[in-house]
Structures are given as structure tokens and as C-alpha cells.
Design an enzyme around this catalytic site. Structure first.
Site, PDB file in Angstrom:
ATOM      1  N   ASP A  59      -1.224   6.270  -5.335  1.00  0.00           N
ATOM      2  CA  ASP A  59      -2.260   7.287  -5.555  1.00  0.00           C
ATOM      3  C   ASP A  59      -1.741   8.306  -6.564  1.00  0.00           C
ATOM      4  OD1 ASP A  59      -3.929   6.448  -3.113  1.00  0.00           O
ATOM      5  OD2 ASP A  59      -1.955   6.863  -2.258  1.00  0.00           O
ATOM      6  N   GLU A 112       0.085  -0.626  -4.653  1.00  0.00           N
ATOM      7  CA  GLU A 112      -0.974   0.379  -4.806  1.00  0.00           C
ATOM      8  C   GLU A 112      -0.318   1.733  -4.660  1.00  0.00           C
ATOM      9  OE1 GLU A 112      -4.194   3.149  -3.096  1.00  0.00           O
ATOM     10  OE2 GLU A 112      -2.214   2.677  -2.347  1.00  0.00           O
ATOM     11  N   GLU A 147      -4.628   4.143  -7.935  1.00  0.00           N
ATOM     12  CA  GLU A 147      -5.797   4.864  -7.421  1.00  0.00           C
ATOM     13  C   GLU A 147      -5.797   6.282  -7.969  1.00  0.00           C
ATOM     14  OE1 GLU A 147      -6.425   5.078  -3.136  1.00  0.00           O
ATOM     15  OE2 GLU A 147      -7.944   6.625  -3.463  1.00  0.00           O
ATOM     16  N   HIS A 194      -0.488  11.019  -2.125  1.00  0.00           N
ATOM     17  CA  HIS A 194      -1.777  10.679  -1.527  1.00  0.00           C
ATOM     18  C   HIS A 194      -2.648  11.890  -1.218  1.00  0.00           C
ATOM     19  CE1 HIS A 194      -4.582   9.775   1.794  1.00  0.00           C
ATOM     20  NE2 HIS A 194      -4.744   8.626   1.160  1.00  0.00           N
ATOM     21  N   HIS A 225       0.831  -1.207   0.000  1.00  0.00           N
ATOM     22  CA  HIS A 225       0.000   0.000   0.000  1.00  0.00           C
ATOM     23  C   HIS A 225       0.866   1.257   0.000  1.00  0.00           C
ATOM     24  CE1 HIS A 225      -2.784   2.828   2.326  1.00  0.00           C
ATOM     25  NE2 HIS A 225      -3.427   2.587   1.196  1.00  0.00           N
TER      26      HIS A 225
HETATM   27  O1  G3P Z   1      -6.698   2.002  -2.737  1.00  0.00           O
HETATM   28  C1  G3P Z   1      -6.939   1.572  -1.454  1.00  0.00           C
HETATM   29  C2  G3P Z   1      -6.644   2.625  -0.419  1.00  0.00           C
HETATM   30  O2  G3P Z   1      -5.389   3.193  -0.695  1.00  0.00           O
HETATM   31  C3  G3P Z   1      -7.700   3.702  -0.367  1.00  0.00           C
HETATM   32  O3  G3P Z   1      -7.492   4.625   0.656  1.00  0.00           O
HETATM   33  O4  G3P Z   1      -6.738   6.801   1.572  1.00  0.00           O
HETATM   34  O5  G3P Z   1      -5.159   4.872   1.536  1.00  0.00           O
HETATM   35  O6  G3P Z   1      -5.787   6.024  -0.568  1.00  0.00           O
HETATM   36  P1  G3P Z   1      -6.245   5.616   0.802  1.00  0.00           P
HETATM   37 MG    MG Z   2      -4.766   4.803  -2.029  1.00  0.00          MG
END
Ligand code: G3P
Ligand code: MG
Length: 245
Positions: free
Chosen positions: A42, A40, A114, A55, A13
Site C-alpha cells: 500500500d 501487494e 495499491e 497501510h 499481502h
Molecule cells: O489490495 C488488496 C487489499 O490489500 C485491499 O485491502 O485494506 O488490505 O489494503 P487492504
Molecule cells: Mg492493500
């Protein structure tokens, strides 16, 4: 019947963000070193519509810059350091999405990208992300475009229909089936503590992939996999990969 877009059981993540500065090339490289097959990240956009990996809407928490990311040009963002929230790491640039895609391609890793638009910038953010993916994502690696923003997902659906999509939610909304069909999503990604077994079973039965964030405890991951969850996003891929491969 929808086919799930499978990524990996353990997804790093924001990279291996429990240890390395989140959403940086170093965090992705570390995730690869510890054996993760997928990350993952952002993505949002600069004032001149270049996709960057970050993020928050603002630069303050993770970089040596300040204010809204979308208020800065790509040239300005290129000069920032994005490792200011983690001690003990070399200085890391705030990466463009294109640099991250190049790194993942060389590491042969899958990606959950994302789309994280600043409110009001849903369409240009999704378009900028789709541009990079269309130009440089290697077709043979797993890829899912995800977003909390239904508008961004609709733009991705219409711009790059061949790329798999996931709707992200905190709790499962009552209209999850309708929404995922409308947006032609193959997965539902959601907050781990808010999933119950009946929902997991309904989502599996609908043919959707089911992924949960953010899961840093082995016991919680076990509980989720027992319910039929396909994979979890974790800040500590090294730890979870010791128990689940
Ligand atoms: O994509 C899953 C997760 O990353 C969503 O929440 O706030 O960590 O981007 P966040
Ligand atoms: Mg995310």
C-alpha cells in the site's frame, strides 16, 4: 476485449505480513525467500509528496510514530521504525516506495501497488506513485496499480496509461462493468467472502483479471480458484505456496 493483467496465483499481502512486519522491506524479502513471485503493498504520501509504503492513514498501529502519515515530511518519516507491531524482528524502517521498487527489482518480483490515499489526497498520491513507477519500475516485471479510490485510478489512467490498473471493491458493485471500462482497468480485486460463482463467471467473461483478498486458508483458496479466480492475496504465502504453485 480486455486482457487480464496477470500477477501470480499466490500474492504476498503487504509482503509476508503474517510473519514479518507488514509493508516493510523485511516482509518483502521474506516473501521472496518462501518462493512468492509477487507482493501487494500500500502506498500513501508525506506532506512533501513523497510516496511511502504503509497501510493506515495514521502511523500509530505499525510504527513508533503517531498522527497522520500525510502530516509528516519525508525526512521525519525516514526516521521512524515500522516494525513495532511484530515482536522478534529487527528494527525496520518505514520504507519509501522508491526503496521497495529497488528491492523488488533486485529480487525480480512482480508488484500489485495499491494506491491508498488519505481522503482528499487522491490526486497527489496517485501522481507521486506514478512518478516513482515511471522513473524506476523495470518494464519486464508484472505490475498492477490498484485502488479503492476511483479518483486515484483516473489520475493513474491519465498519467501513466501504459501501467495496468485494477479497481478494488469489497462487494461487486452493480456498475462494475461500467466502472472498470471507464477507468480502463484490466482487473477487479475484491474481498473473498463476498464473491459468488455467477459474479466470478461474469467477470471472467468480461475479460477482467479477478483477484481476492485476504485468503489465509487453503480451503478458501481452493473454492475461489474453482470459481475462476486468477489469484489470491495472502498474509501467509509460505503456507499457500505449499498447495498452489
Ligand atoms: O489490495 C488488496 C487489499 O490489500 C485491499 O485491502 O485494506 O488490505 O489494503 P487492504
Ligand atoms: Mg492493500
Amino acid at each position: 476485449m480486455t486482457e487480464p493483467a496477470l500477477l501470480a496465483k499466490i500474492i504476498a499481502h503487504r509482503g509476508a505480513s503474517g510473519v514479518a512486519p507488514e509493508n516493510t522491506l523485511a516482509a518483502i524479502s521474506l516473501a521472496a525467500e518462501v518462493g512468492a513471485k509477487c507482493v501487494e503493498i500500500d502506498a500513501s504520501i508525506s506532506s512533501d509528496n513523497i510516496a511511502f509504503v504503509h497501510h493506515d492513514d495514521t502511523l500509530n498501529r505499525c510504527t513508533n510514530g503517531s498522527g497522520y502519515l500525510c502530516a509528516h515530511t519525508a525526512a521525519e518519516l525516514d526516521s521512524l521504525i515500522a516494525s513495532s507491531n511484530k515482536a522478534g524482528f529487527e528494527q525496520e524502517p518505514l520504507p519509501r516506495l522508491s526503496s521497495v521498487v529497488a528491492l523488488l527489482s533486485s529480487l525480480q518480483m512482480g508488484l500489485n501497488l495499491e494506491i491508498k490515499p488519505t481522503p482528499g489526497l487522491e490526486e497527489p498520491t496517485a501522481l507521486a506513485v506514478c512518478d516513482v513507477i515511471r522513473d524506476s519500475w523495470p518494464g519486464d516485471l508484472p505490475l498492477v496499480l490498484s485502488s479503492f479510490s476511483r479518483e486515484a485510478l483516473a489520475v493513474a489512467r491519465d498519467t501513466l496509461p501504459g501501467a495496468a490498473r485494477a479497481l478494488i471493491v469489497c462487494a461487486v458493485p452493480t456498475d462494475w462493468h461500467h466502472q472498470t471500462q471507464l477507468l480502463q482497468c484490466r482487473n477487479l480485486h475484491m474481498a473473498a467472502p463476498l464473491l459468488d460463482p455467477q459474479q466470478a463467471s461474469d467477470i471472467n467473461e468480461a475479460g477482467l483479471g479477478l483477484y481476492c483478498f485476504t485468503v489465509n486458508q487453503i480451503e478458501e483458496a481452493k473454492r475461489l480458484f474453482a470459481m475462476g479466480v486468477d489469484g489470491v492475496f495472502t498474509d501467509y504465502p509460505a503456507e499457500l505456496l505449499k498447495s498452489f504453485s
